[in-house]
Design an enzyme around this catalytic site. Structure first.
Site, PDB file in Angstrom:
ATOM      1  N   GLN A 147     -12.375 -17.018  30.933  1.00 38.29           N
ATOM      2  CA  GLN A 147     -11.779 -18.077  31.744  1.00 38.29           C
ATOM      3  C   GLN A 147     -12.524 -18.165  33.076  1.00 38.29           C
ATOM      4  O   GLN A 147     -12.417 -17.274  33.917  1.00 38.29           O
ATOM      5  CB  GLN A 147     -10.299 -17.795  31.991  1.00 38.29           C
ATOM      6  CG  GLN A 147      -9.576 -18.914  32.715  1.00 38.29           C
ATOM      7  CD  GLN A 147      -8.149 -18.540  33.041  1.00 38.29           C
ATOM      8  OE1 GLN A 147      -7.916 -17.732  33.925  1.00 38.29           O
ATOM      9  NE2 GLN A 147      -7.200 -19.124  32.317  1.00 38.29           N
TER      10      GLN A 147
ATOM     11  N   TYR B  78      -5.414 -24.050  41.166  1.00 42.52           N
ATOM     12  CA  TYR B  78      -6.764 -23.567  41.453  1.00 42.52           C
ATOM     13  C   TYR B  78      -7.583 -24.761  41.951  1.00 42.52           C
ATOM     14  O   TYR B  78      -7.094 -25.885  42.011  1.00 42.52           O
ATOM     15  CB  TYR B  78      -7.368 -22.960  40.198  1.00 42.52           C
ATOM     16  CG  TYR B  78      -7.027 -21.495  40.003  1.00 42.52           C
ATOM     17  CD1 TYR B  78      -8.016 -20.556  39.732  1.00 42.52           C
ATOM     18  CD2 TYR B  78      -5.707 -21.048  40.093  1.00 42.52           C
ATOM     19  CE1 TYR B  78      -7.721 -19.220  39.560  1.00 42.52           C
ATOM     20  CE2 TYR B  78      -5.398 -19.716  39.926  1.00 42.52           C
ATOM     21  CZ  TYR B  78      -6.407 -18.795  39.664  1.00 42.52           C
ATOM     22  OH  TYR B  78      -6.094 -17.467  39.511  1.00 42.52           O
TER      23      TYR B  78
ATOM     24  N   ARG C 129       3.048 -13.613  27.122  1.00 46.98           N
ATOM     25  CA  ARG C 129       4.003 -12.518  27.340  1.00 46.98           C
ATOM     26  C   ARG C 129       4.403 -11.796  26.059  1.00 46.98           C
ATOM     27  O   ARG C 129       4.583 -10.577  26.060  1.00 46.98           O
ATOM     28  CB  ARG C 129       5.250 -13.073  28.037  1.00 46.98           C
ATOM     29  CG  ARG C 129       5.024 -13.431  29.486  1.00 46.98           C
ATOM     30  CD  ARG C 129       6.168 -14.242  30.065  1.00 46.98           C
ATOM     31  NE  ARG C 129       6.245 -15.561  29.430  1.00 46.98           N
ATOM     32  CZ  ARG C 129       7.232 -16.431  29.627  1.00 46.98           C
ATOM     33  NH1 ARG C 129       8.238 -16.103  30.429  1.00 46.98           N
ATOM     34  NH2 ARG C 129       7.227 -17.604  29.050  1.00 46.98           N
TER      35      ARG C 129
END
Length: 390
Positions: free
Chosen positions: A99, A169, A345
């Site tokens: 990423q 971001y 998760r």
């Protein structure tokens, strides 16, 4: 024909053993800003657990683009460790995704030793400094940095590059009117605000061609007033599709800067967040914690309704993310036309989840308490704290 989520597939030029992707979850295992044994072991757990591809999170394309000083900055010095990580994951039959991002306003300039830059100057709640407005020279340099970092990851043996266009971001901040108040060619109209996203995607694709897959993590909604909304997000996604620079979009949401719990849903561990933060941020969270760390009830595939709107208007492959922990949810995603699913998760709770799904022995172990999220600030790294209590 509806694809089998657990059967082999392709993503651009990349062969995947299944359509389940380990979503990027910041690892917190790079104390020196380089690949560590702990980081390799972290991703080996998911590779051995059966995912089709694991994602190395938050690889900064330049020094001021790190969220903090311990984050990996992709450069020649980092290449040997990145290659070692890719080789280890490949040995388990798993693909690896990197990423690539520039944190923009989510960067801690004080920790990095250089002021954060963003679309429009604003105070940083992380460093208590003013963030600088990105100049034309900055944006040209950062675009080149994306291409350079992409080449390093290809040399390291990565199969896929994920451009971070979400979560406030830098690229995401340019897309959001509240964070982008510019009056030049980078601000104002949606076309101007989307210019950086499209420019970076072109630069990365031009650099790597079809050697690897190129995808983007993209917000279907920022989840705050003045952020990128779903209607505008679909327009930008359509432009990215028409540009032909991406092999897929991974649909995410929320803002690390403005509304982080929009992405996670479920319980909000405010006290754990407060305890994990440096003192100035801790004080601020005690004052505004309930407004900043909002409550959103958890449900499986909680982004599905908004993601359907993208699916109905785009032809390109899409990755469904957000509350995916059961096989029936994965099958539903395939039936609704999504090509891949991304899991975060639930894999922190059980790295062997995909193997268990294939064997018919899985159960929904993740309780969505979100206590894993504050552990990104812990020296021991991101992890499921429920496992430690078992």
């Amino acid at each position: 024909m509806v694809p089998d989520v657990l059967a082999a597939a392709t993503l651009g030029p990349v062969h995947l053993r299944n359509r389940v992707l380990k979503a990027a979850t910041f690892e917190g295992r790079t104390p020196d800003g380089l690949v560590s044994d702990a980081l390799v072991d972290f991703h080996l757990g998911f590779a051995r657990g059966g995912v089709g591809m694991t994602t190395v999170a938050y690889l900064a394309v330049c020094a001021e683009g790190r969220t903090h000083r311990a984050q990996i900055h992709v450069r020649e010095t980092a290449l040997p460790g990145l290659a070692r990580l890719a080789d280890a994951v490949h040995a388990e039959g798993c693909a690896i995704n990197g990423q690539l991002g520039h944190a923009g306003p989510v960067a801690n300039g004080r920790a990095n030793g250089v002021h954060a830059i963003t679309a429009s100057a604003m105070p940083s709640p992380l460093s208590m400094q003013m963030m600088h407005t990105a100049t034309e020279a900055d944006l040209a340099r950062i675009t080149r940095a994306y291409a350079s970092a992409a080449r390093v990851l290809v040399r390291a043996g990565f199969d896929c590059l994920e451009i971070h266009m979400a979560h406030s971001y830098l690229i995401s901040a340019f897309l959001a009117p509240r964070l982008n108040r510019r009056r030049d060619r980078w601000g104002g109209s949606l076309e101007n605000r989307a210019r950086l996203a499209r420019q970076v995607a072109h630069a990365v694709r031009d650099e790597v061609g079809n050697e690897v897959a190129v995808i983007a993590k993209f917000s279907l909604s920022d989840g705050f007033k003045g952020g990128l909304g779903t209607a505008e997000a679909i327009e930008v996604a359509a432009w990215l599709e028409s540009d032909g620079t991406l092999d897929a979009l991974e649909l995410s949401g929320g803002s690390s800067l403005m509304n982080p719990m929009y992405l996670f849903r479920g319980e909000t561990p405010r006290q754990e967040f407060i305890a994990a933060m440096p003192l100035p941020v801790r004080i601020g969270l005690r004052t505004v914690g309930r407004r900043f760390l909002k409550e959103y009830p958890y449900q499986e595939a909680f982004f599905l309704d908004k993601a359907r709107r993208f699916r109905s208007q785009l032809a390109m492959p899409l990755v469904l993310l957000g509350g995916i922990s059961r096989l029936d949810t994965m099958h539903k995603a395939m039936a609704e036309g999504f090509e891949y699913v991304a899991v975060g998760r639930a894999l922190l709770r059980d790295p062997n989840l995909v193997n268990r799904l294939a064997a018919g022995t899985a159960f929904n172990a993740c309780i969505h308490c979100n206590r894993c999220v504050p552990t990104i600030y812990d020296p021991a790294g991101t992890r499921c704290t429920v496992l430690e209590e078992a």
